[in-house]
Design an enzyme around this catalytic site. Structure first.
Site, PDB file in Angstrom:
ATOM      1  N   SER A 133      11.363 -35.097   7.001  1.00 40.75           N
ATOM      2  CA  SER A 133      11.778 -34.321   5.841  1.00 40.75           C
ATOM      3  C   SER A 133      10.650 -33.396   5.420  1.00 40.75           C
ATOM      4  CB  SER A 133      12.119 -35.265   4.682  1.00 40.75           C
ATOM      5  OG  SER A 133      12.141 -34.587   3.450  1.00 40.75           O
ATOM      6  N   TYR A 159       7.117 -41.731  -0.690  1.00 43.20           N
ATOM      7  CA  TYR A 159       8.139 -41.142   0.175  1.00 43.20           C
ATOM      8  C   TYR A 159       7.511 -40.099   1.101  1.00 43.20           C
ATOM      9  CZ  TYR A 159      12.184 -38.386   1.649  1.00 43.20           C
ATOM     10  OH  TYR A 159      13.117 -37.720   2.401  1.00 43.20           O
TER      11      TYR A 159
END
Length: 237
Positions: A133, A159
């Site tokens: 991502s 994350y």
């Protein structure tokens, strides 16, 4: 250098890419397949006639799945898509003390991929895909404090660190999670530059819309992560 060209464009979907391809007799594993890119990947592979296994995401379960697949497929596997993941979770840890997002997004997939190494190598031309991502830009892998033992826990930094680990393992893909990371749905990216889940499944190049951080593609970091991951898995056992 020879340029590689394809007949596919920005709006091409996974169905377009696999049209006419016959993968009958080939086996594929896709993690995180109930929704999003994972679901479209599994759907596209199944449409080619491939035998598709929908796998799980956590470390212990990943090891179990690896053993089960190796035992039930004649120890041969052709495609592994590491797609499953969690995002910006509240602070929590595995029973081994690993930070939850790093363990789920990276270590679980690392365990699965290395556990299936023999089955993948047996094919001779197997493919492994790891979904990352642009959220990786939020944090490099913080080698001295991966589990937030000394830093205040921040779900987005955790994350980002896990997505950097994914990028270091293999590569990136643009997904609908980007609405939280200055991408899809955030209003900060022109609509014409945003792919849907169906089109985002096609390739990894769209993951570079905002650029890939140098630390996420640095070979020394990739080697260091691989060694660290092996050590952490050994500790878990």
């Amino acid at each position: 250098m020879t340029a590689i060209t394809t007949p596919f464009g920005f709006s091409s979907t996974a169905a377009d890419v696999v049209d006419g391809i016959d993968l009958t007799g080939r086996r594929a594993v896709v993690t995180g397949a109930p929704s999003g890119i994972g679901a479209e990947t599994a759907r596209a592979l199944a449409a080619t006639g491939a035998e598709v296994t929908l796998a799980v995401r956590d470390l212990a379960a990943g090891e179990r799945v690896a053993k089960d697949i190796a035992a039930t497929t004649g120890n041969q596997l052709h495609i592994l898509v590491n797609n499953a993941g969690v995002m910006a979770c509240p602070e929590q840890y595995t029973v081994q003390g690993r930070e939850w997002q790093f363990a789920t997004n990276h270590l679980g997939h690392f365990a699965l991929a290395t556990g299936l190494h023999g089955a993948l190598a047996a094919d001779g031309s197997a493919r492994v895909v790891v979904v990352s991502s642009t959220g990786h830009q939020r944090s490099p892998v913080v080698w001295d404090d991966i589990d937030f033992a000394f830093r205040p826990y921040d779900p987005w930094l955790a994350y980002g660190q896990s997505k950097t680990a994914n990028a270091l393992m293999l590569g990136t893909i643009y997904s609908n999670l980007q609405r939280h990371t200055c991408g899809r749905g955030s209003g900060q990216v022109p609509a014409e530059l945003i792919k849907t889940v169906k089109t985002g499944t096609v390739d990894r190049r769209s993951g570079t819309l905002h650029g890939v951080a140098r630390y996420a593609v640095h070979p020394d970091n990739a080697r260091r992560l691989w060694t660290l991951s092996e050590e952490l898995l050994a500790e878990a056992v």
